[in-house]
Structure formats: C-alpha cells, structure tokens
Design a protein around this motif. Structure first.
Motif, PDB file in Angstrom:
ATOM      1  N   ARG A  11      -4.626  -5.291  12.301  1.00 45.11           N
ATOM      2  CA  ARG A  11      -3.748  -4.376  11.578  1.00 45.11           C
ATOM      3  C   ARG A  11      -2.303  -4.782  11.813  1.00 45.11           C
ATOM      4  O   ARG A  11      -1.883  -4.980  12.957  1.00 45.11           O
ATOM      5  CB  ARG A  11      -3.999  -2.948  12.078  1.00 45.11           C
ATOM      6  CG  ARG A  11      -3.178  -1.903  11.378  1.00 45.11           C
ATOM      7  CD  ARG A  11      -3.523  -0.504  11.838  1.00 45.11           C
ATOM      8  NE  ARG A  11      -3.273  -0.301  13.246  1.00 45.11           N
ATOM      9  CZ  ARG A  11      -4.164   0.192  14.098  1.00 45.11           C
ATOM     10  NH1 ARG A  11      -5.355   0.523  13.699  1.00 45.11           N
ATOM     11  NH2 ARG A  11      -3.860   0.360  15.360  1.00 45.11           N
ATOM     12  N   TRP A  65       2.339   4.166   6.505  1.00 46.97           N
ATOM     13  CA  TRP A  65       2.382   4.658   7.874  1.00 46.97           C
ATOM     14  C   TRP A  65       3.377   5.802   7.946  1.00 46.97           C
ATOM     15  O   TRP A  65       4.524   5.678   7.517  1.00 46.97           O
ATOM     16  CB  TRP A  65       2.789   3.555   8.853  1.00 46.97           C
ATOM     17  CG  TRP A  65       2.807   4.045  10.272  1.00 46.97           C
ATOM     18  CD1 TRP A  65       1.732   4.450  11.010  1.00 46.97           C
ATOM     19  CD2 TRP A  65       3.938   4.226  11.115  1.00 46.97           C
ATOM     20  NE1 TRP A  65       2.132   4.863  12.256  1.00 46.97           N
ATOM     21  CE2 TRP A  65       3.500   4.727  12.344  1.00 46.97           C
ATOM     22  CE3 TRP A  65       5.298   3.997  10.943  1.00 46.97           C
ATOM     23  CZ2 TRP A  65       4.339   5.022  13.391  1.00 46.97           C
ATOM     24  CZ3 TRP A  65       6.150   4.288  11.993  1.00 46.97           C
ATOM     25  CH2 TRP A  65       5.666   4.787  13.212  1.00 46.97           C
ATOM     26  N   TYR A  88      -7.780   5.130   2.890  1.00 46.56           N
ATOM     27  CA  TYR A  88      -8.664   4.913   4.026  1.00 46.56           C
ATOM     28  C   TYR A  88      -7.804   4.949   5.281  1.00 46.56           C
ATOM     29  O   TYR A  88      -6.769   4.280   5.341  1.00 46.56           O
ATOM     30  CB  TYR A  88      -9.395   3.569   3.911  1.00 46.56           C
ATOM     31  CG  TYR A  88     -10.302   3.312   5.089  1.00 46.56           C
ATOM     32  CD1 TYR A  88     -11.522   3.966   5.193  1.00 46.56           C
ATOM     33  CD2 TYR A  88      -9.930   2.450   6.111  1.00 46.56           C
ATOM     34  CE1 TYR A  88     -12.359   3.760   6.282  1.00 46.56           C
ATOM     35  CE2 TYR A  88     -10.761   2.229   7.201  1.00 46.56           C
ATOM     36  CZ  TYR A  88     -11.969   2.888   7.280  1.00 46.56           C
ATOM     37  OH  TYR A  88     -12.784   2.688   8.357  1.00 46.56           O
ATOM     38  N   PHE A  89      -8.192   5.725   6.274  1.00 41.07           N
ATOM     39  CA  PHE A  89      -7.386   5.898   7.475  1.00 41.07           C
ATOM     40  C   PHE A  89      -7.788   4.893   8.556  1.00 41.07           C
ATOM     41  O   PHE A  89      -8.924   4.894   9.009  1.00 41.07           O
ATOM     42  CB  PHE A  89      -7.532   7.330   8.011  1.00 41.07           C
ATOM     43  CG  PHE A  89      -6.907   8.341   7.096  1.00 41.07           C
ATOM     44  CD1 PHE A  89      -5.613   8.779   7.314  1.00 41.07           C
ATOM     45  CD2 PHE A  89      -7.602   8.834   6.009  1.00 41.07           C
ATOM     46  CE1 PHE A  89      -5.021   9.693   6.464  1.00 41.07           C
ATOM     47  CE2 PHE A  89      -7.023   9.752   5.150  1.00 41.07           C
ATOM     48  CZ  PHE A  89      -5.736  10.182   5.373  1.00 41.07           C
ATOM     49  N   VAL A  90      -6.828   4.058   8.947  1.00 37.36           N
ATOM     50  CA  VAL A  90      -7.081   3.058   9.989  1.00 37.36           C
ATOM     51  C   VAL A  90      -6.431   3.436  11.318  1.00 37.36           C
ATOM     52  O   VAL A  90      -6.629   2.762  12.323  1.00 37.36           O
ATOM     53  CB  VAL A  90      -6.624   1.636   9.559  1.00 37.36           C
ATOM     54  CG1 VAL A  90      -7.422   1.159   8.369  1.00 37.36           C
ATOM     55  CG2 VAL A  90      -5.134   1.597   9.262  1.00 37.36           C
ATOM     56  N   GLN A  91      -5.647   4.503  11.321  1.00 35.95           N
ATOM     57  CA  GLN A  91      -4.989   4.969  12.542  1.00 35.95           C
ATOM     58  C   GLN A  91      -4.545   6.411  12.324  1.00 35.95           C
ATOM     59  O   GLN A  91      -4.159   6.791  11.226  1.00 35.95           O
ATOM     60  CB  GLN A  91      -3.765   4.097  12.838  1.00 35.95           C
ATOM     61  CG  GLN A  91      -2.946   4.547  14.014  1.00 35.95           C
ATOM     62  CD  GLN A  91      -1.680   3.702  14.206  1.00 35.95           C
ATOM     63  OE1 GLN A  91      -1.594   2.583  13.713  1.00 35.95           O
ATOM     64  NE2 GLN A  91      -0.721   4.234  14.889  1.00 35.95           N
ATOM     65  N   GLY A  93      -3.906  10.250  11.557  1.00 34.59           N
ATOM     66  CA  GLY A  93      -4.450  11.108  10.515  1.00 34.59           C
ATOM     67  C   GLY A  93      -3.375  11.883   9.786  1.00 34.59           C
ATOM     68  O   GLY A  93      -2.206  11.874  10.175  1.00 34.59           O
ATOM     69  N   GLY A 104      -8.881  11.929   9.581  1.00 34.75           N
ATOM     70  CA  GLY A 104      -8.518  11.061  10.696  1.00 34.75           C
ATOM     71  C   GLY A 104      -9.143   9.688  10.568  1.00 34.75           C
ATOM     72  O   GLY A 104      -9.660   9.307   9.510  1.00 34.75           O
ATOM     73  N   LEU A 105      -9.104   8.964  11.641  1.00 32.64           N
ATOM     74  CA  LEU A 105      -9.579   7.594  11.720  1.00 32.64           C
ATOM     75  C   LEU A 105     -10.939   7.417  11.043  1.00 32.64           C
ATOM     76  O   LEU A 105     -11.878   8.143  11.321  1.00 32.64           O
ATOM     77  CB  LEU A 105      -9.673   7.173  13.187  1.00 32.64           C
ATOM     78  CG  LEU A 105     -10.121   5.753  13.477  1.00 32.64           C
ATOM     79  CD1 LEU A 105      -9.129   4.751  12.924  1.00 32.64           C
ATOM     80  CD2 LEU A 105     -10.274   5.551  14.975  1.00 32.64           C
ATOM     81  N   GLY A 106     -11.018   6.474  10.116  1.00 29.27           N
ATOM     82  CA  GLY A 106     -12.251   6.177   9.408  1.00 29.27           C
ATOM     83  C   GLY A 106     -12.511   7.017   8.171  1.00 29.27           C
ATOM     84  O   GLY A 106     -13.450   6.765   7.431  1.00 29.27           O
ATOM     85  N   SER A 107     -11.677   8.009   7.909  1.00 31.34           N
ATOM     86  CA  SER A 107     -11.867   8.867   6.736  1.00 31.34           C
ATOM     87  C   SER A 107     -11.468   8.137   5.457  1.00 31.34           C
ATOM     88  O   SER A 107     -10.638   7.229   5.469  1.00 31.34           O
ATOM     89  CB  SER A 107     -11.017  10.134   6.846  1.00 31.34           C
ATOM     90  OG  SER A 107     -11.424  10.909   7.941  1.00 31.34           O
ATOM     91  N   GLU A 125      -0.209  11.175  16.403  1.00 33.09           N
ATOM     92  CA  GLU A 125      -0.283   9.704  16.551  1.00 33.09           C
ATOM     93  C   GLU A 125       0.369   8.981  15.380  1.00 33.09           C
ATOM     94  O   GLU A 125       0.554   7.778  15.419  1.00 33.09           O
ATOM     95  CB  GLU A 125      -1.746   9.249  16.630  1.00 33.09           C
ATOM     96  CG  GLU A 125      -2.529   9.804  17.769  1.00 33.09           C
ATOM     97  CD  GLU A 125      -3.095  11.196  17.456  1.00 33.09           C
ATOM     98  OE1 GLU A 125      -3.463  11.475  16.290  1.00 33.09           O
ATOM     99  OE2 GLU A 125      -3.146  12.008  18.365  1.00 33.09           O
TER     100      GLU A 125
END
Length: 126
Positions: A11, A65, A88-91, A93, A104-107, A125
């Motif tokens: 990333r 971001w 798509y969430f990589v970090q 939320g 959040g992450l992975g959504s 975060e």
C-alpha cells in the motif's frame, strides 16, 4: 481512453497527518504523463492518489485517505454522483453520518448513480 499499467505490492504510504495541501494542478505539473503522481488534497484532511483513468473526470481509479477523525467537507451535506462508485477499505474505516453505519478494514461498498450517501467521518485510525 488509454490506461497506464501501474502495479504495486505494498500500500502506498499516505501523506503525513496535517501535511501541506497539494492541489491537482500542483501534482500534475511535475508529471511527465500529464496525470498526477502524488497525493492531492480534495478537502481538509482528505487526500486522493490517482491510479488510472482521467484525473479530471469521473472515470478514474483512486485511493482516498482521510486523516484520523476527519469529517467530509460539509458534515451536513448529502453526497450523490452521476457515476458508479466502488469502495474497498484497506485501512481504518469510515462512518456514514446520515445512515449511522460504518465500514472498516476489508469492507466493500457499491453506490449507483444518484444514490444518496455521506457525509463521512473517519475512524481514529483514518
């Protein structure tokens, strides 16, 4: 429209929290391709990294971001688009303030043209 081949395994590092704003014009000026090659600010505390497509159009792929706890431009404005939007969430939320739901992450989220969403508030975060 031509697309550029661009790949990365890790990333890309986001800008520092509270970093100096960078406009799309500034990010594009130093680019040999005429497309931005660094993070641009699209609102206070909200950054975008162009990946592919046409940077000045709705037909593009980007990373966004949000700095920690940032709320999208107008905390009361509902957002709509004329295009399909996939997220798509990589970090971290985001929470949709209007519907009171967060991701959040992975959504993954899919928005049809005209679908009402936002405003958003970033997680602690980012």
């Amino acid at each position: 429209m031509s697309f550029l081949q661009q790949e990365f395994c890790d990333r890309p590092a986001h800008p520092p929290i509270g970093g100096a704003p960078v406009s799309l014009a500034e990010a594009t000026a130093a680019s040999p391709t005429g497309q931005p090659q660094q993070w641009c600010t699209i609102g206070p505390g909200i950054w975008e990294l162009f990946l592919n497509g046409i940077a000045t159009s709705d037909n593009k792929a980007v990373l966004q971001w949000y700095e920690p706890n940032t709320t999208s431009v107008d905390p009361h404005a509902i957002i709509t688009h004329t295009y399909i939007k996939e997220v798509y969430f990589v970090q971290g939320g985001l929470a949709d303030v209007t519907i009171g739901r967060g991701w959040g992450l992975g959504s993954y989220a899919y928005r049809l043209p005209g679908m009402k969403h936002g405003p958003y508030k970033a997680s602690p975060e980012g």
